[in-house]
Design a protein around this motif. Structure first.
Motif, PDB file in Angstrom:
ATOM      1  N   ALA A 107       0.837  -1.203   0.000  1.00  0.00           N
ATOM      2  CA  ALA A 107       0.000   0.000   0.000  1.00  0.00           C
ATOM      3  C   ALA A 107       0.872   1.253   0.000  1.00  0.00           C
ATOM      4  CB  ALA A 107      -0.921   0.002   1.216  1.00  0.00           C
ATOM      5  N   GLU A 108       0.509   2.200  -0.832  1.00  0.00           N
ATOM      6  CA  GLU A 108       1.191   3.487  -0.835  1.00  0.00           C
ATOM      7  C   GLU A 108       0.696   4.316   0.347  1.00  0.00           C
ATOM      8  OE1 GLU A 108       1.431   7.607  -3.495  1.00  0.00           O
ATOM      9  OE2 GLU A 108       0.451   5.818  -4.302  1.00  0.00           O
ATOM     10  N   GLN A 109       1.624   4.969   1.030  1.00  0.00           N
ATOM     11  CA  GLN A 109       1.255   5.834   2.144  1.00  0.00           C
ATOM     12  C   GLN A 109       1.169   7.278   1.654  1.00  0.00           C
ATOM     13  OE1 GLN A 109       4.337   4.952   5.017  1.00  0.00           O
ATOM     14  NE2 GLN A 109       3.121   3.366   5.988  1.00  0.00           N
ATOM     15  N   ALA A 110       0.085   7.959   2.040  1.00  0.00           N
ATOM     16  CA  ALA A 110      -0.114   9.358   1.677  1.00  0.00           C
ATOM     17  C   ALA A 110      -0.459  10.143   2.936  1.00  0.00           C
ATOM     18  CB  ALA A 110      -1.232   9.480   0.641  1.00  0.00           C
ATOM     19  N   LEU A 111      -0.489  11.453   2.814  1.00  0.00           N
ATOM     20  CA  LEU A 111      -0.828  12.305   3.953  1.00  0.00           C
ATOM     21  C   LEU A 111      -2.334  12.500   4.026  1.00  0.00           C
ATOM     22  CD1 LEU A 111       1.937  15.067   3.732  1.00  0.00           C
ATOM     23  CD2 LEU A 111       1.741  13.260   5.448  1.00  0.00           C
ATOM     24  N   ALA A 112      -2.910  12.112   5.155  1.00  0.00           N
ATOM     25  CA  ALA A 112      -4.343  12.320   5.352  1.00  0.00           C
ATOM     26  C   ALA A 112      -4.673  13.804   5.409  1.00  0.00           C
ATOM     27  CB  ALA A 112      -4.801  11.630   6.631  1.00  0.00           C
ATOM     28  N   GLY A 113      -3.683  14.624   5.746  1.00  0.00           N
ATOM     29  CA  GLY A 113      -3.904  16.060   5.806  1.00  0.00           C
ATOM     30  C   GLY A 113      -4.350  16.657   4.491  1.00  0.00           C
ATOM     31  N   GLU A 114      -3.999  15.986   3.380  1.00  0.00           N
ATOM     32  CA  GLU A 114      -4.441  16.477   2.079  1.00  0.00           C
ATOM     33  C   GLU A 114      -5.957  16.414   1.959  1.00  0.00           C
ATOM     34  OE1 GLU A 114      -2.384  14.221  -0.854  1.00  0.00           O
ATOM     35  OE2 GLU A 114      -0.385  14.882  -0.204  1.00  0.00           O
ATOM     36  N   VAL A 115      -6.566  15.520   2.733  1.00  0.00           N
ATOM     37  CA  VAL A 115      -8.021  15.385   2.762  1.00  0.00           C
ATOM     38  C   VAL A 115      -8.613  16.173   3.927  1.00  0.00           C
ATOM     39  CG1 VAL A 115      -9.893  13.744   3.196  1.00  0.00           C
ATOM     40  CG2 VAL A 115      -8.063  13.149   1.606  1.00  0.00           C
ATOM     41  N   LEU A 116      -8.075  15.933   5.136  1.00  0.00           N
ATOM     42  CA  LEU A 116      -8.671  16.504   6.341  1.00  0.00           C
ATOM     43  C   LEU A 116      -8.405  17.994   6.473  1.00  0.00           C
ATOM     44  CD1 LEU A 116      -7.918  13.638   8.874  1.00  0.00           C
ATOM     45  CD2 LEU A 116     -10.015  14.074   7.580  1.00  0.00           C
ATOM     46  N   GLY A 117      -7.271  18.470   5.940  1.00  0.00           N
ATOM     47  CA  GLY A 117      -6.964  19.894   6.021  1.00  0.00           C
ATOM     48  C   GLY A 117      -8.030  20.736   5.352  1.00  0.00           C
ATOM     49  N   ASP A 118      -8.513  20.264   4.199  1.00  0.00           N
ATOM     50  CA  ASP A 118      -9.548  20.998   3.476  1.00  0.00           C
ATOM     51  C   ASP A 118     -10.854  21.037   4.261  1.00  0.00           C
ATOM     52  OD1 ASP A 118      -7.981  21.706   1.371  1.00  0.00           O
ATOM     53  OD2 ASP A 118      -8.726  20.191  -0.008  1.00  0.00           O
ATOM     54  N   LEU A 119     -11.152  19.969   5.005  1.00  0.00           N
ATOM     55  CA  LEU A 119     -12.370  19.955   5.815  1.00  0.00           C
ATOM     56  C   LEU A 119     -12.227  20.845   7.049  1.00  0.00           C
ATOM     57  CD1 LEU A 119     -13.271  16.149   5.761  1.00  0.00           C
ATOM     58  CD2 LEU A 119     -14.043  17.941   4.208  1.00  0.00           C
ATOM     59  N   ARG A 120     -11.105  20.712   7.725  1.00  0.00           N
ATOM     60  CA  ARG A 120     -10.937  21.406   8.999  1.00  0.00           C
ATOM     61  C   ARG A 120     -10.818  22.916   8.846  1.00  0.00           C
ATOM     62  NH1 ARG A 120      -6.173  18.766  12.249  1.00  0.00           N
ATOM     63  NH2 ARG A 120      -6.496  20.755  13.335  1.00  0.00           N
ATOM     64  N   MET A 121     -10.296  23.401   7.718  1.00  0.00           N
ATOM     65  CA  MET A 121     -10.086  24.843   7.619  1.00  0.00           C
ATOM     66  C   MET A 121     -11.360  25.602   7.259  1.00  0.00           C
ATOM     67  SD  MET A 121      -7.879  25.450   4.195  1.00  0.00           S
ATOM     68  CE  MET A 121      -8.242  24.607   2.665  1.00  0.00           C
ATOM     69  N   ARG A 122     -12.405  24.891   6.894  1.00  0.00           N
ATOM     70  CA  ARG A 122     -13.693  25.542   6.627  1.00  0.00           C
ATOM     71  C   ARG A 122     -14.571  25.351   7.853  1.00  0.00           C
ATOM     72  NH1 ARG A 122     -11.745  23.243   1.962  1.00  0.00           N
ATOM     73  NH2 ARG A 122     -11.701  24.605   0.117  1.00  0.00           N
ATOM     74  N   LYS A 123     -14.571  26.326   8.725  1.00  0.00           N
ATOM     75  CA  LYS A 123     -15.238  26.211  10.014  1.00  0.00           C
ATOM     76  C   LYS A 123     -16.755  26.366   9.880  1.00  0.00           C
ATOM     77  CE  LYS A 123     -11.237  25.982  12.218  1.00  0.00           C
ATOM     78  NZ  LYS A 123     -10.276  25.980  11.104  1.00  0.00           N
ATOM     79  N   THR A 124     -17.480  25.570  10.649  1.00  0.00           N
ATOM     80  CA  THR A 124     -18.924  25.723  10.740  1.00  0.00           C
ATOM     81  C   THR A 124     -19.247  26.902  11.655  1.00  0.00           C
ATOM     82  OG1 THR A 124     -19.093  24.284  12.674  1.00  0.00           O
ATOM     83  CG2 THR A 124     -19.207  23.226  10.486  1.00  0.00           C
ATOM     84  N   ALA A 125     -20.520  27.280  11.678  1.00  0.00           N
ATOM     85  CA  ALA A 125     -20.940  28.374  12.560  1.00  0.00           C
ATOM     86  C   ALA A 125     -20.651  28.024  14.023  1.00  0.00           C
ATOM     87  CB  ALA A 125     -22.425  28.666  12.358  1.00  0.00           C
ATOM     88  N   ALA A 126     -20.832  26.753  14.390  1.00  0.00           N
ATOM     89  CA  ALA A 126     -20.561  26.342  15.767  1.00  0.00           C
ATOM     90  C   ALA A 126     -19.074  26.450  16.090  1.00  0.00           C
ATOM     91  CB  ALA A 126     -21.049  24.909  15.987  1.00  0.00           C
ATOM     92  N   GLU A 127     -18.217  26.112  15.130  1.00  0.00           N
ATOM     93  CA  GLU A 127     -16.779  26.230  15.361  1.00  0.00           C
ATOM     94  C   GLU A 127     -16.365  27.695  15.493  1.00  0.00           C
ATOM     95  OE1 GLU A 127     -14.204  22.871  13.371  1.00  0.00           O
ATOM     96  OE2 GLU A 127     -15.723  23.543  11.934  1.00  0.00           O
TER      97      GLU A 127
END
Length: 383
Positions: A140-160
């Motif tokens: 299995a090739e290893q990749a950075l999950a941050g390439e996926v999660l970074g895009d989600l985490r930086m867009r904050k919800t109203a609650a965040e």
């Protein structure tokens, strides 16, 4: 059921729904990125996805998040009660406990789809864990999950954003008290201890950093604390932050002068103040990170202090003090509503003094909102 219990139940139900949505969005994003699964160890990514603030131990704790299929959690047996007691316990995920003599990496590998060819590992996973996953998943090739999660985490919800607003209000309350503690004859360390105590008293659960840069130490952006004795006439950079009970962070820098500042300092502080205000005013959807950096950097450079502005304008903030997006030259990332970040230009004269002004701001639908609301002007402490 009384009102307080009903309120708590509502909050827990809402939080669980939010975490379930985050897991689903992360799975969808992983699939779109060509990753067959994400493997997430203790840290901000795990807390973001499950609400579980797991201890970072040598024993493996790992969220197994396949691109399709049911997520599951692998934990050391002695950590299972803590995992079940956390918000993770309300998500309905299988929690697999492993014994001391088990190979937890082989356990994770056995639960991945047989066709898994690319796995995303969280960006802060320890090297020994990365290498153990390479051992059990040699094809299995290893990749950075941050390439996926970074895009989600930086867009904050109203609650965040509300969480960040509460964190900003708490750290603002500490800055308002700083003049009480800045006195000639006291050391930076003594002042820093007062500030750290106040950060906790204001509602934070951790003190992440306390910078008290007096006199020439103010020209070192990450100076923190020393035994230097603060003197009359000093200018002092105070940069402080911590994490609130829900994990969201504060970070704000203000500048203080023990007595009136010199003409030299007053001149460049005025430049810095104008640049920082201009950058906050320029926040809007569509402006790129590098364009926002340039708004302040160009003003500072035009005034002759470009070489003394030695760092990027800012960093994203959320469950970590530093996360995406970074407000820096070379980043063509357009800002979007919900992105939260610092605006903190600085000017540093080595061997003399320095200044930095930092606010946390959020990009909104029609501009930007500054979350830190204490004065950005130089605070002159009466002696």
């Amino acid at each position: 059921m009384d009102l307080r219990a009903a309120t708590i139940l509502t909050l827990v139900t809402h939080h669980t729904h939010d975490l379930t949505d985050r897991l689903a969005r992360a799975q969808k994003a992983a699939a779109e990125a060509g990753m067959d699964a994400l493997l997430i160890s203790p840290g901000a990514d795990l807390r973001y996805l499950t609400g579980y603030e797991a201890l970072p131990l040598e024993r493996l704790t790992c969220l197994v998040l396949p691109a399709s299929g049911d997520p599951l959690m692998v934990v050391p047996a002695l950590e299972k009660p803590a995992a079940e007691a956390s918000p993770l316990g309300g998500l309905g995920l299988d929690i697999l406990a492993w014994a001391e003599t088990d190979d937890p990496y082989a356990l994770v590998a056995s639960r991945l789809p047989g066709s898994a060819r690319t796995v995303g590992l969280d960006n802060h996973m320890w090297a020994e864990k990365v290498l153990n996953f390479r051992r059990v998943l040699p094809d299995a090739e290893q990749a950075l999950a941050g390439e996926v999660l970074g895009d989600l985490r930086m867009r904050k919800t109203a609650a965040e954003v509300e969480s960040l607003r509460a964190a900003a209000a708490a750290i603002d309350s500490v800055h308002r008290r700083v003049p009480e503690w800045l006195r000639p004859g006291r050391t930076e360390r003594e002042v820093g201890q007062d500030i750290a105590d106040a950060i906790l008293a204001a509602g934070h659960v951790t003190v992440d950093f306390v910078i008290v840069g007096s006199g020439p130490n103010g020209a070192s952006p990450h100076h923190e604390l020393s035994d230097r004795v603060i003197q009359a006439g000093d200018q002092v950079v105070v940069d402080i932050g911590g994490a609130m009970p829900d994990g969201y962070c504060s970070d704000s820098t203000r500048d203080y002068s023990l007595g009136a500042p010199s003409a030299e300092y007053a001149e460049y502080f005025a430049v810095l103040l104008a640049a920082q205000k201009a950058q906050c005013d320029a926040i809007r959807p569509g402006i790129t990170a590098e364009e926002l950096d340039a708004v302040g950097r160009d003003l500072i450079t035009a005034a002759g202090y470009g070489e003394q502005f030695i760092h990027r304008t800012g960093h994203g903030i959320g469950l970590e003090t530093h996360e995406e997006p970074y407000i820096v030259s070379g980043s063509a990332r357009p800002l979007e509503p919900g992105m939260a970040f610092s605006i903190e230009p600085g000017i540093y004269l080595a061997g003399k003094h320095g200044a930095r002004i930092e606010d946390i701001a959020v990009c909104t639908q029609d501009g930007g909102e500054r979350l830190n609301l204490t004065t950005r002007e130089l605070v002159v402490v009466d002696l």
